[in-house]
Scaffold this active site. Structure first.
Site, short mmCIF file in Angstrom:
data_model
loop_
_atom_site.label_atom_id
_atom_site.label_comp_id
_atom_site.label_asym_id
_atom_site.label_seq_id
_atom_site.Cartn_x
_atom_site.Cartn_y
_atom_site.Cartn_z
N HIS A 168 -22.42 58.88 -2.73
CA HIS A 168 -21.46 57.79 -2.91
C HIS A 168 -21.89 56.55 -2.12
O HIS A 168 -22.59 56.65 -1.13
CB HIS A 168 -20.08 58.21 -2.37
CG HIS A 168 -19.34 59.16 -3.25
ND1 HIS A 168 -18.78 60.33 -2.77
CD2 HIS A 168 -19.03 59.11 -4.58
CE1 HIS A 168 -18.17 60.96 -3.77
NE2 HIS A 168 -18.30 60.25 -4.86
N CYS A 255 -14.25 60.73 3.29
CA CYS A 255 -13.82 61.57 2.17
C CYS A 255 -12.55 62.35 2.43
O CYS A 255 -11.85 62.74 1.50
CB CYS A 255 -14.89 62.61 1.83
SG CYS A 255 -16.54 62.12 2.16
#
Ligand code: CIR
Length: 260
Positions: A168, A255
């Site tokens: 990501h 996250c």
């Protein structure tokens, strides 16, 4: 006046399930330990709460091994929240479990309807814009759909690119304050943060780039002493959290929560 890019009154987390051992990973470096992960998760929640924020702690979801990584299911902004459409097929069902939680928190809840895909881990909200990194999980159509929604709310969105082989965008960067970004050199060298103050992580400590600024604290993965020292010297209050089990699933500090 609060700064919505790093001052938050609430966070949402989800405890890891026993199925975490089946979580997605780019490379198999061994299974994470549920016990280790629960302990680290608890320390993470304690740190969030220590800033005065309320933390909504959700129950584990056995059917979704990666559901502990709640950040990927939504984007929370002051004007409203947007449900994402994960690019990982095994993670798409997590969104339906987040929807009712966000409906209770927001008057305006939108969703990415598709056909594009986008995951929260690819979105960095700074003091001036919403930066979205295209990646294997986030495509042009997903970014375009998000741009329409956030544009309606007065945010400008800039599409950038997550480095190849990196899960990501935020695997490689974090916001330290409205104008300061902690980044790997490979990402900042792309020029995507030109105009910001950039703090590069120490060489060999690339995994330290995924941290979060949450109110007065920087939650930071343990084991990266040179970067931690640089942040402390720059005036940040750094709290180190064991990320060794999450890292086996390519996860990090950002996250594990939605922050708003
Ligand atoms: C995944 O591959 O989707 C999970 N194992 C890790 C997700 C990490 N999330 C994030 O960086 N926002």
């Amino acid at each position: 006046m609060t700064n919505p890019s790093f001052e938050f009154s609430r966070a949402i987390t989800r405890r890891p399930a026993a199925s975490i051992i089946d979580g997605l990973r780019a490379e198999d470096t061994g299974s994470p330990s549920l016990t280790g992960m629960l302990a680290a998760h608890q320390a993470y929640v304690v740190a969030l709460k220590s800033t005065g924020a309320q933390v909504i702690e959700l129950d584990p979801l056995e059917a979704f091994p990666d559901a502990v990584f709640v950040e990927d299911t939504a984007l929370c902004l002051p004007q409203g929240a947007i449900l994402m459409r994960p690019g990982a097929p095994s993670r798409m069902g997590e969104v339906a479990h987040m929807a009712p939680v966000l409906r209770d928190c927001y008057d305006d809840l939108r969703e990415i309807k598709g056909p594009g895909h986008i995951e929260g881990g690819d979105i960095l909200v700074t003091g001036r814009e919403v930066l979205v990194g295209r990646s294997d999980r986030t495509d042009a159509a997903g970014v375009a759909e998000l741009a329409e929604i956030v544009g309606e709310w007065g945010h400008s969105l800039r599409e950038v690119f997550t480095p190849p082989g990196v899960l990501h965008f935020k695997t490689d960067c974090s916001l330290m304050d409205a104008e300061t970004i902690l980044s790997t050199k490979r990402l900042s060298a792309s020029g995507c943060f030109d105009g910001y103050k950039v703090l590069d992580v120490a060489e060999g400590e690339e995994a330290a780039a995924n941290a979060i600024r949450f109110n007065n604290l920087v939650l930071f993965p343990a084991g990266f002493p040179r970067t931690a020292e640089m942040l402390s010297n720059a005036g940040y209050e750094v709290v180190e959290i064991d990320n060794s089990d999450c890292a086996k699933l390519d996860g990090g500090m950002s996250c594990l929560s939605l922050r708003f």
